[in-house]
Design an enzyme around this catalytic site. Structure first.
Site, PDB file in Angstrom:
ATOM      1  N   ASP A 198       0.845  -1.192   0.000  1.00  0.00           N
ATOM      2  CA  ASP A 198       0.000   0.000   0.000  1.00  0.00           C
ATOM      3  C   ASP A 198       0.885   1.248   0.000  1.00  0.00           C
ATOM      4  OD1 ASP A 198      -1.819   2.044   0.444  1.00  0.00           O
ATOM      5  OD2 ASP A 198      -2.680   1.191   2.253  1.00  0.00           O
ATOM      6  N   ASP A 235      -1.658   5.253 -12.825  1.00  0.00           N
ATOM      7  CA  ASP A 235      -0.317   5.021 -12.299  1.00  0.00           C
ATOM      8  C   ASP A 235      -0.351   4.175 -11.033  1.00  0.00           C
ATOM      9  OD1 ASP A 235       2.588   5.705 -12.233  1.00  0.00           O
ATOM     10  OD2 ASP A 235       2.028   6.676 -10.340  1.00  0.00           O
ATOM     11  N   HIS A 239      -0.355  -0.409  -5.758  1.00  0.00           N
ATOM     12  CA  HIS A 239      -0.287   0.187  -4.426  1.00  0.00           C
ATOM     13  C   HIS A 239      -1.635   0.757  -3.968  1.00  0.00           C
ATOM     14  CE1 HIS A 239       4.090  -0.003  -4.925  1.00  0.00           C
ATOM     15  NE2 HIS A 239       3.899   0.522  -6.125  1.00  0.00           N
ATOM     16  N   GLU A 265      -1.124   0.632 -14.854  1.00  0.00           N
ATOM     17  CA  GLU A 265       0.233   0.163 -14.660  1.00  0.00           C
ATOM     18  C   GLU A 265       0.300  -0.663 -13.376  1.00  0.00           C
ATOM     19  OE1 GLU A 265       4.609   1.734 -13.289  1.00  0.00           O
ATOM     20  OE2 GLU A 265       2.715   2.452 -12.506  1.00  0.00           O
TER      21      GLU A 265
END
Length: 495
Positions: A198, A235, A239, A265
């Site tokens: 994360d 992007d 995460h 991505e």
């Protein structure tokens, strides 16, 4: 309908000074002429490093080069007016525009706040200390120069889940912020690298805060209204919890007056992780085929020792081509970048032929490979390096070949470790081609084209071979290829 072809219209070291948006305007017609159907632009928002920002150190999502913040009005790529001109011109020429969306973090806070944090083991993010430390963190974003225009939302420590730096005491590391959201741990549905990935950098956005979710949805609506685009590149999604982007995309697609092309991505060579992510977002986006990029990287370094018949092994393109965007390189993999894994220059024509001329996947071309690039930067060893990325020979011709000849059913001749070929049969009104590749010595491939090709002559569209092979009375033809090269064979009398 044209075959879709995307161009990443920037690289990490693109010069500052507001040159990119005008260049996109200037090149729009040429891109349309050669067969580029969509352009992925870099993050247009103001970054923490102002006029030097590549765009991934996100500061203010609503500042597209309009406000005097971080020492500049314009971004590295130009001001808002130049951006809108570029987008308008590209779309007028029939080239779609994809905007880069960076939601993982913010950097460059306007004010510090006293916060309570718990130290985190950087190698195992699930190991969060019970110790609570109080310190000053860069977590309050007020955007004073914007004066509430477009959004009055103020970001504070409740909008973030972690930071990597504290003052008073002065500490570097990974720190979990103690607030009302997920105090017991990080978000789920993220990558499991380092236990839980994360946290990446800066002030890590806390997606579980409903006010944050609504602000990001509002920004999506605002962007579509202010920069009429055709989709997004997302992007660092490994995460960010997958459930958020599933909801966010549902929301913005409802607001859009058209379908949106969305590419995320998720940078992992692990095919299973890519498939899991696609399942979690219910197939609402495409992913870059990272495993294929690494196959290209390996093949280019091993040369004739690499088995070309395995080039698509373990790739997203092989198992789920409808969700695959294929790349040879990008801004993160170019030399001197954090994910550096360059494809050697000699192999790039082969790699591009494999993504541009086949049925499976949507190809994305990298700016330096089409236009060239030169830059200097510090390497991991502290030394300074001059990097030259020359234009890939024949790349523009390969993009044109995709538009003109990448049609019809595909037949593979993946029967030799050092020489492979595939046939595109063509369709009515659109001819096909035969692509032959060698990663070793000069070679040739015999293909059976059958009825209608008896005694037909062929020429290499790339001009790498001057031969004019001729099929026999059965439509069989032997097509040569030079050492470490590729040839695209078409009927002699076509075009």
């Amino acid at each position: 309908m044209k075959n879709p072809t995307i161009l990443q219209f920037f690289h990490w070291y693109y010069p500052e000074g507001g040159k990119l948006w005008p260049e996109a305007t200037e090149r729009a017609q040429h891109l349309a002429d050669i067969g580029v159907t969509a352009v992925w632009l870099p993050p247009a928002c103001k970054g923490a490093s102002g006029g030097y920002s590549v765009g991934y150190d996100t500061y203010d999502l609503f500042d597209l080069g309009e406000f005097d913040q971080k020492g500049t009005r314009a971004t590295k790529y130009g001001d808002k007016e130049a951006l809108l001109q570029a987008v308008s011109t590209l779309r007028e020429k029939g080239v779609q525009v994809l905007m880069d969306v960076v939601f993982n973090h913010k950097i460059g806070a306007d004010e510090k706040e006293r916060v309570s944090v718990r130290p985190v083991d950087p190698d195992n993010r699930n190991n969060i200390s019970c110790e609570v430390i109080e310190g000053l963190a860069y977590t309050r974003f007020t955007f004073d120069a914007r004066e509430g225009k477009y959004s009055k939302f103020i970001w504070d420590f409740k909008c973030f889940s972690g930071v990597d730096y504290l003052e008073d005491p002065d500490m570097h590391g990974v720190f979990k912020i103690v607030n009302d959201y997920g105090d017991d741990g990080w978000n789920d549905e993220v990558d499991d690298e380092l236990g839980n990935f994360d946290y990446l950098m800066g002030a890590n956005i806390e997606i579980r805060n409903l006010a944050v979710q609504e602000e990001l949805k509002y920004w999506g609506r605002w962007l579509l209204e202010n920069v009429p685009c055709d989709g997004f590149r997302l992007d660092a999604v490994k995460h960010i919890p997958a459930w958020f982007f599933k909801d966010w995309l549902e929301h913005v697609r409802e607001e859009a007056s058209q379908d949106l092309l969305v590419i995320a991505e998720y940078w992992s060579p692990d095919l299973e992780k890519l498939q899991q992510y696609i399942d979690r977002v219910e197939g609402k986006l495409m992913l870059f085929d990272v495993p294929l990029h690494f196959n290209f990287h390996t093949a280019s370094n091993q040369g004739a020792e690499y088995d070309l018949t395995k080039i698509f092994a373990g790739t997203l393109t092989a198992v789920d081509p409808l969700h695959s965007v294929t790349i040879v390189a990008n801004h993160d993999t170019q030399p001197l970048q954090a994910l550096e894994a360059p494809v050697e220059h000699w192999f790039k024509p082969l790699a591009y032929a494999l993504i541009l001329l086949r049925e499976q996947g949507v190809p994305c071309v990298f700016y330096p490979d089409l236009f060239g690039a030169s830059y200097e930067d510090e390497g991991g060893d502290g030394g300074m390096y001059q990097i030259d990325m020359p234009i890939v020979a024949g790349l523009e011709t390969l993009i044109k070949a995709r538009e003109h000849f990448a049609h019809g059913a595909q037949t593979d001749y993946f029967d030799d470790a050092n020489c492979i070929a595939f046939v595109r049969a063509g369709i009515e009104g659109a001819p096909g081609c035969v692509v032959v590749l060698s990663n070793g010595a000069e070679n040739a491939k015999t293909v059976a084209l059958g009825e209608g090709f008896e005694h037909k002559k062929f020429r290499d569209y790339l001009g790498n071979r001057e031969d004019i092979p001729q099929a026999d009375e059965h439509g069989n033809v032997t097509l040569p290829v030079k050492e470490g090269s590729v040839s695209v064979w078409i009927l002699e009398d076509v075009l």
